[in-house]
Design a protein around this motif. Structure first.
Motif, PDB file in Angstrom:
ATOM      1  N   LYS A   1       0.972  -1.528   0.045  1.00  0.00           N
ATOM      2  CA  LYS A   1       0.036   0.092  -0.041  1.00  0.00           C
ATOM      3  C   LYS A   1       0.864   1.354  -0.354  1.00  0.00           C
ATOM      4  CE  LYS A   1      -3.438   2.243   2.705  1.00  0.00           C
ATOM      5  NZ  LYS A   1      -2.832   3.712   2.563  1.00  0.00           N
ATOM      6  N   MET A   2       1.757   0.693   0.701  1.00  0.00           N
ATOM      7  CA  MET A   2       3.135   2.673   0.559  1.00  0.00           C
ATOM      8  C   MET A   2       3.222   2.807  -0.322  1.00  0.00           C
ATOM      9  SD  MET A   2       6.054   2.404   3.393  1.00  0.00           S
ATOM     10  CE  MET A   2       7.272   1.342   1.917  1.00  0.00           C
ATOM     11  N   GLY A   3       3.743   1.573  -1.391  1.00  0.00           N
ATOM     12  CA  GLY A   3       4.267   2.147  -2.572  1.00  0.00           C
ATOM     13  C   GLY A   3       3.067   2.668  -4.081  1.00  0.00           C
ATOM     14  N   ALA A   4       1.402   1.635  -3.466  1.00  0.00           N
ATOM     15  CA  ALA A   4       1.001   2.034  -4.292  1.00  0.00           C
ATOM     16  C   ALA A   4       0.853   3.942  -4.220  1.00  0.00           C
ATOM     17  CB  ALA A   4      -0.659   1.483  -4.071  1.00  0.00           C
ATOM     18  N   ASP A   5       0.731   4.112  -2.607  1.00  0.00           N
ATOM     19  CA  ASP A   5       0.737   5.850  -2.456  1.00  0.00           C
ATOM     20  C   ASP A   5       1.162   6.669  -2.807  1.00  0.00           C
ATOM     21  OD1 ASP A   5      -1.572   5.060  -1.257  1.00  0.00           O
ATOM     22  OD2 ASP A   5      -1.264   4.655   0.959  1.00  0.00           O
ATOM     23  N   TYR A   6       2.717   6.001  -2.988  1.00  0.00           N
ATOM     24  CA  TYR A   6       3.655   6.382  -3.495  1.00  0.00           C
ATOM     25  C   TYR A   6       3.550   7.277  -4.498  1.00  0.00           C
ATOM     26  CZ  TYR A   6       8.808   8.122  -3.872  1.00  0.00           C
ATOM     27  OH  TYR A   6      10.430   8.443  -4.430  1.00  0.00           O
ATOM     28  N   ILE A   7       3.660   5.883  -5.407  1.00  0.00           N
ATOM     29  CA  ILE A   7       3.803   6.426  -6.844  1.00  0.00           C
ATOM     30  C   ILE A   7       2.406   7.371  -7.523  1.00  0.00           C
ATOM     31  CG2 ILE A   7       3.104   5.527  -9.433  1.00  0.00           C
ATOM     32  CD1 ILE A   7       4.546   3.027  -8.124  1.00  0.00           C
ATOM     33  N   ASN A   8       1.681   6.866  -6.987  1.00  0.00           N
ATOM     34  CA  ASN A   8       0.021   7.622  -6.657  1.00  0.00           C
ATOM     35  C   ASN A   8       0.045   9.340  -6.514  1.00  0.00           C
ATOM     36  OD1 ASN A   8      -1.538   6.415  -8.512  1.00  0.00           O
ATOM     37  ND2 ASN A   8      -2.604   5.627  -6.471  1.00  0.00           N
ATOM     38  N   GLU A   9       0.790   9.480  -5.422  1.00  0.00           N
ATOM     39  CA  GLU A   9       1.295  10.823  -4.815  1.00  0.00           C
ATOM     40  C   GLU A   9       2.808  11.412  -5.803  1.00  0.00           C
ATOM     41  OE1 GLU A   9       1.542  11.157  -0.672  1.00  0.00           O
ATOM     42  OE2 GLU A   9      -0.386   9.102  -0.477  1.00  0.00           O
ATOM     43  N   LYS A  10       3.511  10.550  -5.744  1.00  0.00           N
ATOM     44  CA  LYS A  10       4.431  11.462  -6.255  1.00  0.00           C
ATOM     45  C   LYS A  10       4.182  12.035  -8.286  1.00  0.00           C
ATOM     46  CE  LYS A  10       9.750  12.160  -6.296  1.00  0.00           C
ATOM     47  NZ  LYS A  10       9.817  12.994  -5.839  1.00  0.00           N
TER      48      LYS A  10
ATOM     49  N   GLY B   1       9.769   0.189   5.399  1.00  0.00           N
ATOM     50  CA  GLY B   1       9.476  -0.215   4.598  1.00  0.00           C
ATOM     51  C   GLY B   1       8.227  -0.585   4.699  1.00  0.00           C
ATOM     52  N   GLY B   2       7.343  -1.617   4.031  1.00  0.00           N
ATOM     53  CA  GLY B   2       5.655  -1.955   3.799  1.00  0.00           C
ATOM     54  C   GLY B   2       5.695  -3.022   4.868  1.00  0.00           C
ATOM     55  N   VAL B   3       6.971  -3.365   6.013  1.00  0.00           N
ATOM     56  CA  VAL B   3       6.545  -4.795   7.217  1.00  0.00           C
ATOM     57  C   VAL B   3       5.740  -4.800   8.008  1.00  0.00           C
ATOM     58  CG1 VAL B   3       7.960  -5.360   9.147  1.00  0.00           C
ATOM     59  CG2 VAL B   3       8.776  -5.021   7.148  1.00  0.00           C
ATOM     60  N   ARG B   4       4.586  -3.325   8.437  1.00  0.00           N
ATOM     61  CA  ARG B   4       3.746  -3.033   9.171  1.00  0.00           C
ATOM     62  C   ARG B   4       2.808  -3.705   7.841  1.00  0.00           C
ATOM     63  NH1 ARG B   4       2.838   1.204  11.879  1.00  0.00           N
ATOM     64  NH2 ARG B   4       4.755   1.115  12.431  1.00  0.00           N
ATOM     65  N   GLU B   5       2.987  -3.270   7.222  1.00  0.00           N
ATOM     66  CA  GLU B   5       1.774  -4.474   6.525  1.00  0.00           C
ATOM     67  C   GLU B   5       1.759  -6.396   6.233  1.00  0.00           C
ATOM     68  OE1 GLU B   5       1.332  -3.168   2.324  1.00  0.00           O
ATOM     69  OE2 GLU B   5       2.237  -1.276   2.695  1.00  0.00           O
ATOM     70  N   ILE B   6       2.615  -6.006   6.958  1.00  0.00           N
ATOM     71  CA  ILE B   6       2.255  -7.822   7.475  1.00  0.00           C
ATOM     72  C   ILE B   6       2.338  -8.175   8.995  1.00  0.00           C
ATOM     73  CG2 ILE B   6       3.955 -10.227   6.562  1.00  0.00           C
ATOM     74  CD1 ILE B   6       5.194  -8.767   4.954  1.00  0.00           C
ATOM     75  N   VAL B   7       3.895  -7.206   9.990  1.00  0.00           N
ATOM     76  CA  VAL B   7       3.587  -7.817  10.688  1.00  0.00           C
ATOM     77  C   VAL B   7       2.538  -6.576  11.362  1.00  0.00           C
ATOM     78  CG1 VAL B   7       5.514  -8.098  12.745  1.00  0.00           C
ATOM     79  CG2 VAL B   7       6.122  -9.194  10.432  1.00  0.00           C
ATOM     80  N   ILE B   8       1.872  -6.889  12.094  1.00  0.00           N
ATOM     81  CA  ILE B   8       1.584  -6.845  13.274  1.00  0.00           C
ATOM     82  C   ILE B   8       0.872  -6.486  14.703  1.00  0.00           C
ATOM     83  CG2 ILE B   8      -1.292  -5.725  13.708  1.00  0.00           C
ATOM     84  CD1 ILE B   8      -0.254  -5.594  10.449  1.00  0.00           C
ATOM     85  N   ASP B   9       1.397  -5.481  14.953  1.00  0.00           N
ATOM     86  CA  ASP B   9       1.925  -4.605  16.614  1.00  0.00           C
ATOM     87  C   ASP B   9       1.197  -6.290  18.105  1.00  0.00           C
ATOM     88  OD1 ASP B   9       4.424  -4.661  17.411  1.00  0.00           O
ATOM     89  OD2 ASP B   9       4.517  -3.208  18.610  1.00  0.00           O
ATOM     90  N   GLY B  10       1.955  -7.197  18.032  1.00  0.00           N
ATOM     91  CA  GLY B  10       1.502  -7.871  19.379  1.00  0.00           C
ATOM     92  C   GLY B  10       0.012  -8.754  18.951  1.00  0.00           C
ATOM     93  N   VAL B  11       0.165  -8.384  17.490  1.00  0.00           N
ATOM     94  CA  VAL B  11      -0.580  -9.663  16.492  1.00  0.00           C
ATOM     95  C   VAL B  11      -0.116 -10.911  16.043  1.00  0.00           C
ATOM     96  CG1 VAL B  11      -2.809  -9.992  15.349  1.00  0.00           C
ATOM     97  CG2 VAL B  11      -2.641  -8.066  16.432  1.00  0.00           C
ATOM     98  N   ASN B  12       0.572 -10.773  15.346  1.00  0.00           N
ATOM     99  CA  ASN B  12       1.679 -11.965  15.167  1.00  0.00           C
ATOM    100  C   ASN B  12       3.173 -11.451  14.903  1.00  0.00           C
ATOM    101  OD1 ASN B  12       1.452  -9.446  12.704  1.00  0.00           O
ATOM    102  ND2 ASN B  12       2.292 -11.225  11.254  1.00  0.00           N
TER     103      ASN B  12
END
Length: 425
Positions: A193-202, A342-353
């Motif tokens: 998501k971070m990458g898609a947002d970056y391209i669209n805004e940039k 990077g996008g690590v927080r899209e996979i690793v949710i603090d306190g969940v997994n």
């Protein structure tokens, strides 16, 4: 309908290995699948040979890259004109001298890599009798391969590219020709998501969409693995500076009174020096065992995870896109400790997994989280394992991820076909 896929080496062994995950879905969706593997050398592409020997499906035709001195010297005027404009932009941009020089060097390389890719694309279409108006051009990478499809002059049905990380963020690394690429292709599928947002805004566009990479898992997870001793940690990454694997060694050195087995999968330029460093730091610690596996093919990694019952996956990178290695780990219910980059927080949710570390964490921070997992009650640990599987199933299950990706390509292609028919009427 046909699809022509540009890679940086796949299906040749050890090159672009994650492309293999989506091949089954491309072969189901398209009548013919052509792969053009263009692995960059220092300036010119490597001449990879006998690609059809490694083809993953009977529908696939792999094209061997060929070029002569004439192909190297005679540059497309359009490409040269773009390169001159890009070089002027590089010189006058606000950046360090080092960044400017790197930007200019990349432009120089891309001229030759793109020119040769274009010539091979043209030959591929001609020799295989490919109808451009019934063909999708797909670049697996958002760099010179995407520039090649952007410049390709035959009237193809659709032009799409994936975008990962190294070929995306201008603040990290020079990104030549990106405005031109975004303008000329139909869709950029960012892997986060971070990458898609970056391209669209940039680039002031709406052409970027999220398409997560996925992984497979057909194995059951052992819910009682917390009871097994020693506590098993695994990491999986190229042994290169950005992965900072020495930080795992330094963190394990600080842990006493807990028996731990650490396995690392992956090779790279620092492989031998990492082994020496671990020997120096950990060999006298009776509670810590370690094993450096070196390179394993993707299917072997999956088999290895299935039989080993790892308790924790660790990633210490200073920079990431959206790591497939972490997706693979959570598909086996392995909780994760990773740096919040990077996008690590899209996979690793603090306190969940799992838990996220600051980019510049201290070794005590990682050691503390490892001990937290070792010491936590079984019920709490199972919750992390189930959280890992749930997030994988919802977002990174390869079957649903790649089915959706192919569906989006077909929908775009058919939409353009319908527009073309209306225009003809």
């Amino acid at each position: 309908m046909n699809i022509v896929l540009l890679t940086i080496g796949y299906p040749h062994p050890k090159r672009d290995v994650f492309v293999a995950n989506e091949m089954e879905f491309l072969c189901k969706a398209f009548d013919r699948v052509f792969i053009l593997p263009v692995q960059a050398g220092r300036v010119l592409p490597e001449k990879l040979k006998n690609g059809d020997r490694y083809k993953p499906h009977e529908k696939v035709r792999v094209w061997d890259v060929e070029y002569t001195i004439k192909d190297v010297l005679f540059i497309s005027p359009k490409l040269m004109g773009l390169a001159i404009k890009e070089a002027i932009r590089a010189v006058f941009q606000r950046s360090t001298i080092r960044y400017k020089m790197l930007h200019l060097w990349m432009i120089f390389r891309w001229i030759f890599l793109t020119n040769i890719t274009l010539k091979n694309l043209k030959k591929l279409f001609e020799k295989e009798g490919i109808d451009p108006e019934d063909t999708v051009l797909y670049s697996y990478w958002f760099h010179f391969l995407a520039l090649s499809i952007a410049l390709f002059e035959k009237p193809v049905l659709l032009k799409v590219s994936r975008a990962h990380r190294s070929e995306l963020y201008e603040e990290v690394y020079p990104q030549p020709f990106k405005r031109f690429i975004v303008k000329k292709i139909d869709r950029v599928f960012a892997c986060s998501k971070m990458g898609a947002d970056y391209i669209n805004e940039k680039y002031n566009t709406d052409k970027a969409a999220i398409s997560y990479l996925g992984t497979f898992n057909g194995y059951e997870v052992n819910p009682d693995k917390k009871r097994l001793k020693p506590f098993k940690i695994v990491s999986c990454a190229r042994v290169v500076p950005v992965k900072r694997l020495e930080k795992i060694v330094d963190s394990l050195e600080k842990i006493e009174n807990h028996k731990i087995s650490w396995t690392h999968i992956g090779d790279g330029e620092l492989f031998e020096s990492l082994k020496e460093y671990a020997q120096r730091k950990l060999s006298k610690k009776e509670n810590i065992k370690y094993n450096f596996m070196g390179f394993l093919p993707n299917d072997k990694i999956i088999e290895f995870y299935a039989k080993e019952d790892f308790n924790l996956f660790v990633n210490t990178s200073s920079s990431e896109g959206l790591p497939v290695s972490i997706m693979e780990a959570i598909s086996f219910g392995i909780p994760v400790v990773a740096t919040d980059v990077g996008g690590v927080r899209e996979i690793v949710i603090d306190g969940v997994n799992g838990y996220l570390l600051k980019r510049d964490f201290a070794e005590e921070d990682l050691a503390g989280l490892i001990k937290r997992f070792i010491e936590m009650p079984e019920e709490e640990y199972r919750r992390f394992c189930m959280g890992a599987i749930k997030i994988w199933e919802e977002k990174f299950n390869a079957k649903s991820a790649y089915e959706k990706f192919v569906f989006e390509i077909l929908k775009l292609a058919n939409s353009k076909k319908e527009l073309g028919l209306k225009d003809e009427r």
